[in-house]
Design an enzyme around this catalytic site. Structure first.
Site, mmCIF file in Angstrom:
data_model
loop_
_atom_site.group_PDB
_atom_site.id
_atom_site.type_symbol
_atom_site.label_atom_id
_atom_site.label_comp_id
_atom_site.label_asym_id
_atom_site.label_seq_id
_atom_site.Cartn_x
_atom_site.Cartn_y
_atom_site.Cartn_z
ATOM 1 N N VAL A 65 0.817 -1.223 0.000
ATOM 2 C CA VAL A 65 0.000 0.000 0.000
ATOM 3 C C VAL A 65 0.845 1.263 0.000
ATOM 4 O O VAL A 65 0.303 2.370 -0.094
ATOM 5 C CB VAL A 65 -0.951 0.019 1.221
ATOM 6 C CG1 VAL A 65 -1.973 -1.092 1.115
ATOM 7 C CG2 VAL A 65 -0.183 -0.080 2.537
ATOM 8 N N GLY A 66 2.155 1.127 0.095
ATOM 9 C CA GLY A 66 3.026 2.298 0.057
ATOM 10 C C GLY A 66 4.469 1.879 0.055
ATOM 11 O O GLY A 66 4.809 0.740 0.400
ATOM 12 N N GLY B 122 8.773 3.660 0.215
ATOM 13 C CA GLY B 122 9.661 4.808 0.333
ATOM 14 C C GLY B 122 11.086 4.331 0.460
ATOM 15 O O GLY B 122 11.405 3.171 0.150
ATOM 16 N N GLY B 123 11.966 5.242 0.946
ATOM 17 C CA GLY B 123 13.371 4.882 1.041
ATOM 18 C C GLY B 123 13.639 3.781 2.043
ATOM 19 O O GLY B 123 14.636 3.069 1.946
ATOM 20 N N GLY C 280 11.687 1.112 2.502
ATOM 21 C CA GLY C 280 11.184 -0.169 2.030
ATOM 22 C C GLY C 280 9.736 -0.037 1.618
ATOM 23 O O GLY C 280 9.369 0.924 0.947
ATOM 24 N N VAL C 281 8.902 -0.984 2.030
ATOM 25 C CA VAL C 281 7.498 -0.945 1.633
ATOM 26 C C VAL C 281 6.596 -1.031 2.858
ATOM 27 O O VAL C 281 7.008 -1.461 3.931
ATOM 28 C CB VAL C 281 7.149 -2.106 0.672
ATOM 29 C CG1 VAL C 281 7.926 -1.995 -0.617
ATOM 30 C CG2 VAL C 281 7.359 -3.454 1.349
ATOM 31 N N VAL C 282 5.335 -0.637 2.646
ATOM 32 C CA VAL C 282 4.289 -0.817 3.644
ATOM 33 C C VAL C 282 3.260 -1.765 3.051
ATOM 34 O O VAL C 282 2.758 -1.540 1.948
ATOM 35 C CB VAL C 282 3.621 0.523 4.024
ATOM 36 C CG1 VAL C 282 2.495 0.277 5.023
ATOM 37 C CG2 VAL C 282 4.634 1.485 4.606
ATOM 38 N N LYS D 25 5.171 -1.935 8.104
ATOM 39 C CA LYS D 25 6.320 -1.302 7.460
ATOM 40 C C LYS D 25 7.513 -2.251 7.591
ATOM 41 O O LYS D 25 7.922 -2.597 8.702
ATOM 42 C CB LYS D 25 6.628 0.037 8.113
ATOM 43 C CG LYS D 25 7.816 0.758 7.491
ATOM 44 C CD LYS D 25 8.187 2.018 8.254
ATOM 45 C CE LYS D 25 7.203 3.126 8.004
ATOM 46 N NZ LYS D 25 7.680 4.416 8.569
ATOM 47 N N ASP E 116 9.587 15.953 8.910
ATOM 48 C CA ASP E 116 9.145 15.552 7.569
ATOM 49 C C ASP E 116 7.631 15.730 7.426
ATOM 50 O O ASP E 116 6.928 14.829 6.963
ATOM 51 C CB ASP E 116 9.554 14.104 7.291
ATOM 52 C CG ASP E 116 9.593 13.797 5.793
ATOM 53 O OD1 ASP E 116 9.641 14.758 4.998
ATOM 54 O OD2 ASP E 116 9.581 12.612 5.427
#
Length: 884
Positions: free
Chosen positions: A585-586, A588-589, A591-593, A607, A704
């Site tokens: 579902v998502g 980023g730097g 890894g993944v969610v 996560k 962030d």
């Protein structure tokens, strides 16, 4: 046959427009139904006036809810059937946010209604700030009473207080504030309403929406002495006072054309000073040779000579300085001149008495500082209501103030005693804003951190008592000055007389040796662990490999490397809950969610740390450590974790609506969010950020903040996420720390980028950019624009004064422009290049709350379609002058 349908549609449209205009007209009104329980709907529209009333609970700390006897309810409008009564403290105060130096109509209503079944009508005082406003005598006015005043606050906070003076219990039914135009009622002091009438023998009581300022007008007419004239034509009322058009559409003239029009009344007190505001409009169709001209007299003296009313317009005549009555009666007269062929005329009249408020409120900066200290330590002191210093008998516990013989001079806070108050955390920075403070006592609490340098800069301090706390570190050199009494005993970790430096110098050589030996030992241990792990992996054949994993050099013992009371999951449980990482579902730097479920029902987001994430474990550890110690409804909550050798995963609540960015852009199936919901989401995100800054010890900077890190649940409730870059401040009072620059381009604070000094205001800048995204639905950086960064582009467009070019076109203009302007100004203030010019998150949250209240009022008024009912209401306090 279609004509009636079209006519009906036109009428409905007209009513909708009228309702919308009315809703906008009362955006800045404060209408409190005192005693309305929070368990009931906290706001409602009163059906007769269309005014939006809300509960008073958030504006006062004390009091209990009551309701007048059921047999009396039909005699009063809904807002006046409940009340708040105060059986405990002597002084109980409402605290209201207002605009400094802006004129307000302030109205308070009091109805006993035998709410307690004792038939004991009370007598008490009503104060405005530290000054007596009125004595409320409900034994004299058994059906209720009202006080109304025109007043200009000298600060941004207004205190309305009820003060117990005898054995009976003070109460209040409603409190109403209406901002007025600053070009009207121009007097040096405040004005207390004596009477407000319009001369009409048939129509009844007028207020909002006929009067845009919600002034109350009573019809008044002497049938035996006057003749009424009226018009069906529209009368223009566009002067500074804007009396209701209905009040101007009728007028009185003397029945005897040669006689004066006279109004007289006995003064309440012989020395009362009056201001009179007479509203005139020529509403009669004059013939060619007709003339209406008259003189205006006060107690026999001409104050306006040869006045001619404007045709279907309005002129307001008033005295420039207060006047008193010479005899037993005050006499106001209109006498026609010898040139006039018609008698004198009067449409409406307002009479006020001057009310003196001699005592100045406490210095505004001191009040703000004390309230910030109260908020920082989460103090809840019932007596901390109203003005902190005056009147002296109601001064706040723990404060001593300057006792000025000149009461017009604002008092200053000289002493602050918060000893044995259960204080925790660091010494509050707001203390330094008490610039006249002489004595500070914070003894016998549980304060931690260092003694801040700002105490040494407060030159007025002569006594500082910090004894009996858990303070640490060295004392600032400035606190060793002559003339300052400093008490610090009972702080075992506090370094005195340079002992910190001496101890460190003695231990320096052994520490270097120990550190060197320890470093060698660690390196050897790491090499051995890596060798063992590589041998183990090479001998494992056919083992399930996760899609994302990373060998970690940390303790391989069965115990987790992250201390937590949250649930610890095994890696096999993580695989099971995510169905072998099936639904991503998502990413980023880090890894993944992945989406997952626990026990087949509870949805979670998992996560998983990526093998390619160079800073992965550091950020993962930071996020876990933070989520373990923060708990707030607007922060994503931790469900559990996996820390099994080289497998790291974080399990937190799943928010099914995704992030704010996708809803603004309409991508990924995001639903449209209207302006009201955008304001609410912004407020909820602000509250989460405010908690990190002010509710955590030490404070936390997110680093962030962006729209993709604001997640939404099923009801579009906002929660801040992704704390991998977050940093805590050292416990001590510092406002900045130096750190490696991290964050997202476009949202990154330019001052932080240049100086590497991180502070809470760095988050404020990022939040300002988020607000601009919410308003505009534009990308933060767009090279195709003449001004590529969103803050520069909005700033440029604002110079043109047209917000329609800035607003998200998807909103289709469905917003209240004043609230939009306030949010735009707030966003640009947050995005100021200089951190000292940015607000803090508490200020941001408060401003957004006010904007959301205004928008909710607008939306609710647009939805209301209740029919109006005529309800007769009378108060014994209404004073009617007698005519002759």
């Amino acid at each position: 046959m279609d004509s009636p349908c079209w006519l009906l549609l036109l009428l409905l449209g007209a009513f909708a427009i009228i309702g919308c205009v009315q809703a906008q007209d009362q955006q800045e009104f404060i209408s409190l139904d005192c005693g309305l329980p929070m368990t009931e709907p906290s706001s409602y529209t009163e059906s007769v006036t269309g005014l939006r009333f809300s509960s008073d609970a958030e504006f006062i700390q004390t009091g209990e809810s009551g309701k007048i006897q059921a047999s009396m309810e039909n005699d009063y409008l809904k807002p006046y059937t409940r009340l708040r009564y105060f059986p405990e403290e002597r002084r109980n105060c409402y605290s209201l946010s207002v605009d400094k130096n802006r004129k307000y109509l302030i109205r308070a209503r009091f109805i006993y209604g035998n709410y307690d079944g004792r038939n004991s009508n009370p007598i008490f005082e009503l104060h405005l700030g530290p000054n007596l406003w009125a004595t409320i005598d409900l034994q004299k006015f058994v059906n209720g009473t009202m006080e109304e005043i025109l007043h200009t606050p000298t600060s941004n906070s207004l205190n309305v207080c009820l003060v117990k003076t005898g054995t009976t219990t003070p109460l209040i039914s409603a409190l109403e504030l209406r901002p007025l135009g600053n070009n009207s009622y121009l007097t040096d002091g405040s004005l207390n309403l004596f009477v407000r009438i319009y001369l009409n023998k048939t129509d009844g009581f007028l207020r909002y929406p006929d009067d845009i300022y919600d002034r109350r007008w009573h019809n008044y007419f002497m049938v035996d002495d006057w003749t009424q004239i009226f018009t069906t034509l529209e009368v223009t009322n566009d002067n500074n006072y804007e009396p209701p058009k209905k009040a101007l559409a009728a007028a009185a003239t003397p029945s005897n054309a040669s006689a004066p029009l006279t109004i007289s009344w006995p003064p309440d007190n012989p020395g009362d000073q009056y201001y009179l505001y007479s509203h005139f409009s020529e509403i009669q169709d004059l013939q060619t040779n007709d003339t209406r001209e008259f003189d205006i007299l006060w107690d026999g003296a001409v104050v306006e000579e040869g006045f001619i009313p404007p045709k279907l317009g309005v002129t307001t005549i008033h005295n420039l300085s207060p006047v008193t009555c010479k005899g037993e009666n005050c006499i106001y007269q209109l006498i026609k001149t010898s040139r006039s062929t018609l008698p004198s005329l009067l449409n409406a009249l307002e009479i006020y008495t001057v009310i003196q408020f001699p005592r100045s409120e406490t210095n505004e900066n001191d009040v703000v500082a004390v309230k910030n200290i109260e908020a920082a330590y989460k103090l809840s002191r019932i007596r901390w209501q109203g003005d902190p210093c005056v009147p002296q008998k109601y001064a706040w516990d723990g404060l001593n103030c300057s006792n000025n013989t000149d009461v017009s001079k604002p008092p200053r806070v000289l002493s602050l005693n918060l000893s044995s108050s259960g204080l925790t955390g660091i010494i509050a920075a707001a203390i330094q804003n008490l610039t006249h403070l002489e004595k500070l006592d914070l003894s016998n609490n549980t304060l931690t951190g260092v003694v801040p340098e700002f105490l040494a800069q407060m030159k007025s301090l002569v006594i500082i008592n910090l004894s009996g706390n858990n303070l640490s570190g060295p004392l600032p050199q400035g606190l060793r000055r002559e003339g300052l009494e400093l008490l610090v005993q009972g702080n075992p970790r506090l370094c005195l007389s340079g002992s910190c430096t001496e101890k460190n110098s003695k231990k320096k050589f052994p520490v270097v040796i120990v550190a060197s030996v320890a470093s060698v030992a660690i390196i050897v241990a790491v090499l051995v662990i890596i060798f063992v792990l590589s041998k183990k992996k090479s001998s494992t054949v056919g083992a399930l490999q996760p899609p994302l994993s990373m060998p970690m050099v940390h303790d391989n013992s069965p115990e987790p490397s992250i201390e937590t009371k949250k649930r610890r999951f095994t890696y096999s449980e993580v695989i099971k809950m995510t169905n072998n990482f099936q639904r991503v579902v998502g990413e980023g730097g880090f890894g993944v969610v992945c989406h997952g479920t626990i026990n087949g029902s509870e949805q979670v987001a998992v996560k998983v740390l990526s093998q390619s994430s160079s800073q992965g474990y550091k950020h993962f550890k930071a996020e876990v450590d933070l989520l373990l110690r923060v708990h707030h409804t607007n922060l994503v909550s931790l469900v559990g974790y996996c820390d099994e050798r080289d497998h790291l995963a974080l399990i937190y609540e799943f928010l099914p609506k995704g992030d704010l960015r996708q809803h603004l852009s309409g991508k990924s199936g995001g639903s449209f969010i209207n302006w009201g919901n955008r304001l609410r989401i912004a407020l909820e995100a602000a509250l989460g950020l405010e908690y990190l800054h002010s509710g955590c010890t030490p404070p936390i900077v997110h680093r962030d903040i962006k729209t993709t890190n604001i997640l939404l649940d099923e009801q579009l409730k906002a929660k801040l996420a992704d704390f991998g870059l977050s940093r805590s401040f050292p416990i001590g009072g510092e406002t900045h720390i130096s750190t490696v620059v991290a964050g997202t381009p476009g949202y990154l604070d330019p001052e932080y980028y240049q100086t590497t000094r991180l502070g809470e205001k760095s988050d404020v800048y990022s939040f300002g950019i988020v607000l601009l995204e919410i308003i505009t639905n534009q990308p933060v950086i767009d090279q195709s624009r003449s001004k590529s960064h969103i803050s520069q582009w909005v700033g440029f467009e604002l110079t043109r004064g047209d917000i329609t070019k800035i607003m998200d076109p998807n909103l289709n203009g469905d917003y209240e422009s004043r609230s939009v302007w306030r949010v735009l100004e707030l966003a640009m203030s947050c995005a100021n290049p200089s951190s000292v010019n940015r607000p803090n998150m508490s200020q941001v949250a408060n401003e957004l709350k006010e904007c959301l209240v205004s928008e909710n009022l607008r939306e609710n008024m647009n939805m209301d379609s209740q029919n109006s009912l005529k309800v007769s209401m009378s108060f014994d306090t209404e004073l009617f002058p007698r005519a002759r």
